[in-house]
Write a protein that holds these residues in place. Sequence first.
Motif, PDB file in Angstrom:
ATOM      1  N   SER A   1       0.845  -1.272  -0.040  1.00 14.32           N
ATOM      2  CA  SER A   1       0.064  -0.112  -0.018  1.00 14.32           C
ATOM      3  C   SER A   1       1.050   1.440   0.032  1.00 14.32           C
ATOM      4  CB  SER A   1      -0.969   0.008   1.207  1.00 14.32           C
ATOM      5  OG  SER A   1      -0.179  -0.153   2.516  1.00 14.32           O
ATOM      6  N   ILE A   2       2.176   1.292   0.147  1.00 12.06           N
ATOM      7  CA  ILE A   2       3.170   2.226   0.100  1.00 12.06           C
ATOM      8  C   ILE A   2       4.091   2.286  -1.087  1.00 12.06           C
ATOM      9  CG2 ILE A   2       4.838   3.374   1.683  1.00 12.06           C
ATOM     10  CD1 ILE A   2       2.072   3.259   3.133  1.00 12.06           C
ATOM     11  N   ASP A   3       4.120   3.652  -1.888  1.00 13.01           N
ATOM     12  CA  ASP A   3       5.015   3.536  -2.778  1.00 13.01           C
ATOM     13  C   ASP A   3       6.350   3.772  -2.501  1.00 13.01           C
ATOM     14  OD1 ASP A   3       2.885   3.818  -5.042  1.00 13.01           O
ATOM     15  OD2 ASP A   3       2.125   5.711  -4.017  1.00 13.01           O
ATOM     16  N   LEU A   4       6.926   4.395  -1.363  1.00 15.71           N
ATOM     17  CA  LEU A   4       8.093   4.517  -1.095  1.00 15.71           C
ATOM     18  C   LEU A   4       8.096   4.696   0.636  1.00 15.71           C
ATOM     19  CD1 LEU A   4      11.094   5.391  -1.504  1.00 15.71           C
ATOM     20  CD2 LEU A   4      10.221   7.813  -1.495  1.00 15.71           C
ATOM     21  N   VAL A   5       9.239   3.779   1.043  1.00 13.22           N
ATOM     22  CA  VAL A   5       9.395   4.139   2.612  1.00 13.22           C
ATOM     23  C   VAL A   5      10.817   4.556   2.572  1.00 13.22           C
ATOM     24  CG1 VAL A   5      10.184   3.165   4.589  1.00 13.22           C
ATOM     25  CG2 VAL A   5       8.277   2.013   3.438  1.00 13.22           C
TER      26      VAL A   5
ATOM     27  N   ARG B   1       7.145  -6.132   3.342  1.00 14.17           N
ATOM     28  CA  ARG B   1       5.455  -6.375   2.763  1.00 14.17           C
ATOM     29  C   ARG B   1       4.693  -5.075   2.469  1.00 14.17           C
ATOM     30  NH1 ARG B   1       1.051  -5.702   5.362  1.00 14.17           N
ATOM     31  NH2 ARG B   1       1.912  -4.799   7.396  1.00 14.17           N
ATOM     32  N   LEU B   2       5.196  -4.177   2.803  1.00 16.87           N
ATOM     33  CA  LEU B   2       4.261  -2.876   2.380  1.00 16.87           C
ATOM     34  C   LEU B   2       4.720  -2.034   1.175  1.00 16.87           C
ATOM     35  CD1 LEU B   2       4.166  -1.127   6.092  1.00 16.87           C
ATOM     36  CD2 LEU B   2       2.267  -2.213   4.518  1.00 16.87           C
ATOM     37  N   THR B   3       6.017  -2.334   0.708  1.00 19.09           N
ATOM     38  CA  THR B   3       6.424  -1.307  -0.370  1.00 19.09           C
ATOM     39  C   THR B   3       7.458  -2.262  -1.399  1.00 19.09           C
ATOM     40  OG1 THR B   3       7.493   0.688  -0.870  1.00 19.09           O
ATOM     41  CG2 THR B   3       8.507  -0.481   0.811  1.00 19.09           C
ATOM     42  N   ASP B   4       7.672  -1.690  -2.576  1.00 18.93           N
ATOM     43  CA  ASP B   4       8.644  -2.238  -3.290  1.00 18.93           C
ATOM     44  C   ASP B   4       9.706  -1.241  -3.566  1.00 18.93           C
ATOM     45  OD1 ASP B   4       7.362  -4.456  -4.112  1.00 18.93           O
ATOM     46  OD2 ASP B   4       5.991  -3.479  -5.555  1.00 18.93           O
ATOM     47  N   THR B   5       9.942  -0.078  -2.666  1.00 12.70           N
ATOM     48  CA  THR B   5      11.019   0.935  -2.983  1.00 12.70           C
ATOM     49  C   THR B   5      11.318   1.174  -1.595  1.00 12.70           C
ATOM     50  OG1 THR B   5      10.070   1.626  -4.935  1.00 12.70           O
ATOM     51  CG2 THR B   5      11.816   2.946  -3.921  1.00 12.70           C
ATOM     52  N   LEU B   6      12.540   1.285  -1.094  1.00 14.69           N
ATOM     53  CA  LEU B   6      13.066   1.497   0.265  1.00 14.69           C
ATOM     54  C   LEU B   6      14.252   2.123   0.217  1.00 14.69           C
ATOM     55  CD1 LEU B   6      13.505   1.336   3.380  1.00 14.69           C
ATOM     56  CD2 LEU B   6      14.514  -0.827   2.789  1.00 14.69           C
ATOM     57  N   ALA B   7      14.420   3.485   0.968  1.00 19.38           N
ATOM     58  CA  ALA B   7      15.479   4.324   0.955  1.00 19.38           C
ATOM     59  C   ALA B   7      15.916   4.569   2.540  1.00 19.38           C
ATOM     60  CB  ALA B   7      15.249   5.758   0.529  1.00 19.38           C
ATOM     61  N   VAL B   8      16.867   4.113   2.824  1.00 19.97           N
ATOM     62  CA  VAL B   8      17.542   4.331   4.190  1.00 19.97           C
ATOM     63  C   VAL B   8      18.384   5.262   4.426  1.00 19.97           C
ATOM     64  CG1 VAL B   8      18.391   3.022   6.280  1.00 19.97           C
ATOM     65  CG2 VAL B   8      17.012   1.872   4.491  1.00 19.97           C
ATOM     66  N   HIS B   9      18.252   6.215   5.219  1.00 21.70           N
ATOM     67  CA  HIS B   9      19.270   7.521   5.587  1.00 21.70           C
ATOM     68  C   HIS B   9      20.182   7.110   6.543  1.00 21.70           C
ATOM     69  CE1 HIS B   9      19.427  12.174   5.468  1.00 21.70           C
ATOM     70  NE2 HIS B   9      20.456  11.645   5.775  1.00 21.70           N
ATOM     71  N   LEU B  10      21.481   7.226   6.268  1.00 23.00           N
ATOM     72  CA  LEU B  10      22.396   7.068   7.368  1.00 23.00           C
ATOM     73  C   LEU B  10      23.486   7.952   7.663  1.00 23.00           C
ATOM     74  CD1 LEU B  10      23.179   3.054   7.203  1.00 23.00           C
ATOM     75  CD2 LEU B  10      21.496   4.137   8.631  1.00 23.00           C
ATOM     76  N   GLY B  11      23.997   8.142   8.507  1.00 25.37           N
ATOM     77  CA  GLY B  11      25.311   9.063   8.840  1.00 25.37           C
ATOM     78  C   GLY B  11      26.487   8.378   8.094  1.00 25.37           C
ATOM     79  N   CYS B  12      27.356   9.338   7.895  1.00 27.05           N
ATOM     80  CA  CYS B  12      28.468   8.699   6.883  1.00 27.05           C
ATOM     81  C   CYS B  12      29.470   7.801   7.875  1.00 27.05           C
ATOM     82  CB  CYS B  12      29.416   9.879   6.412  1.00 27.05           C
ATOM     83  SG  CYS B  12      30.184  11.030   7.601  1.00 27.05           S
ATOM     84  N   THR B  13      29.261   7.942   9.267  1.00 24.77           N
ATOM     85  CA  THR B  13      30.133   7.089  10.341  1.00 24.77           C
ATOM     86  C   THR B  13      29.347   5.822  10.746  1.00 24.77           C
ATOM     87  OG1 THR B  13      29.254   8.235  12.358  1.00 24.77           O
ATOM     88  CG2 THR B  13      31.387   9.047  11.099  1.00 24.77           C
ATOM     89  N   SER B  14      28.027   5.586   9.947  1.00 23.99           N
ATOM     90  CA  SER B  14      27.349   4.463  10.138  1.00 23.99           C
ATOM     91  C   SER B  14      27.656   3.245   9.555  1.00 23.99           C
ATOM     92  CB  SER B  14      25.703   4.873   9.926  1.00 23.99           C
ATOM     93  OG  SER B  14      25.342   5.982  10.890  1.00 23.99           O
ATOM     94  N   ASP B  15      27.949   2.046  10.069  1.00 23.47           N
ATOM     95  CA  ASP B  15      28.588   0.815   9.657  1.00 23.47           C
ATOM     96  C   ASP B  15      27.197   0.300   8.447  1.00 23.47           C
ATOM     97  OD1 ASP B  15      29.102  -1.786   8.892  1.00 23.47           O
ATOM     98  OD2 ASP B  15      30.033  -2.014  11.055  1.00 23.47           O
TER      99      ASP B  15
ATOM    100  N   THR C   1       2.160   7.630  -2.217  1.00 29.02           N
ATOM    101  CA  THR C   1       1.829   7.295  -0.840  1.00 29.02           C
ATOM    102  C   THR C   1       3.191   6.978  -0.175  1.00 29.02           C
ATOM    103  OG1 THR C   1      -0.344   6.733  -0.928  1.00 29.02           O
ATOM    104  CG2 THR C   1       0.705   6.126   1.070  1.00 29.02           C
ATOM    105  N   VAL C   2       3.692   7.807   0.643  1.00 30.03           N
ATOM    106  CA  VAL C   2       5.127   7.458   1.422  1.00 30.03           C
ATOM    107  C   VAL C   2       4.940   7.427   2.898  1.00 30.03           C
ATOM    108  CG1 VAL C   2       6.418   8.703  -0.427  1.00 30.03           C
ATOM    109  CG2 VAL C   2       5.366  10.107   1.009  1.00 30.03           C
ATOM    110  N   LEU C   3       6.055   6.657   3.282  1.00 28.22           N
ATOM    111  CA  LEU C   3       6.067   6.329   4.677  1.00 28.22           C
ATOM    112  C   LEU C   3       7.295   6.403   5.597  1.00 28.22           C
ATOM    113  CD1 LEU C   3       4.781   4.697   7.609  1.00 28.22           C
ATOM    114  CD2 LEU C   3       5.519   2.658   6.216  1.00 28.22           C
ATOM    115  N   ASP C   4       7.275   7.065   6.587  1.00 25.85           N
ATOM    116  CA  ASP C   4       8.425   7.027   7.360  1.00 25.85           C
ATOM    117  C   ASP C   4       8.137   6.563   8.775  1.00 25.85           C
ATOM    118  OD1 ASP C   4      10.791   7.481   8.774  1.00 25.85           O
ATOM    119  OD2 ASP C   4      11.185   9.742   8.171  1.00 25.85           O
TER     120      ASP C   4
END
Length: 213
Positions: free
Chosen positions: A24-28, A60-74, A168-171
């Motif tokens: 049901s979500i286009d982008l997380v 289960r909810l989306t086909d597109t995922l973007a994960v935001h991390l800091g540059c010091t995150s493993d 429809t986008v989800l955070d």
Amino acid sequence: MTLPLNQIIVGDCLEVMKSLPDKSIDLVLTDPVWPNASPVLIGSDDPYGLFAAAMHEIARLTDTLAVHLGCTSDPRFLRSVPEELPYFRTMWLRYAMPSHRGRVLIGSDVVYVFGRPPRSRQGNRLITGELTARASNLRLRKAIEHPTPRALEHVRGLVSKLSNEGDTVLDPFLGSGTTARAYKDLHRNFIGIEIDPHYAALAEARLRQEVLV
């Protein structure tokens, strides 16, 4: 089920996401609690477990995922992203005014994109790998009452490149509400989930502001 569109939901994202229908979500687009995040954030005691549990619902909810991390995150933090969301690309979020943490120069954040890219449209045929914000990471932390705020310029760029108007986008880890504001500004339907009532209230207030960092 009617989706709770354009709302900030105060609650545990693991429970709230269970109530949303499949695909049901286009982008997380989210900035989760990562391993070296502030200890004041709920979930910082087990970020790997929290993200793995969230991924069970996100996939289960989306086909597109973007994960935001800091540059010091493993980046091995992302090992729970399933194969059904294949790696698409990395995007660098530059700061025109770098800060530093110890010996590390903080000149950018990183976004990892998985799954299906948004449909091609005029002005968005190619998906860039770099976006630049005028504010420094240090200035954002001073201006916004949250330990890990994100630059609105960055998030607007991500939303513009990774979704289309009306999507429809989800955070599920909304924090101070930068993604919700970007979704609103760019005419996306958003669902924001934040477990901490204080930060949820901050996000609501930012949605009402006329001028934002």
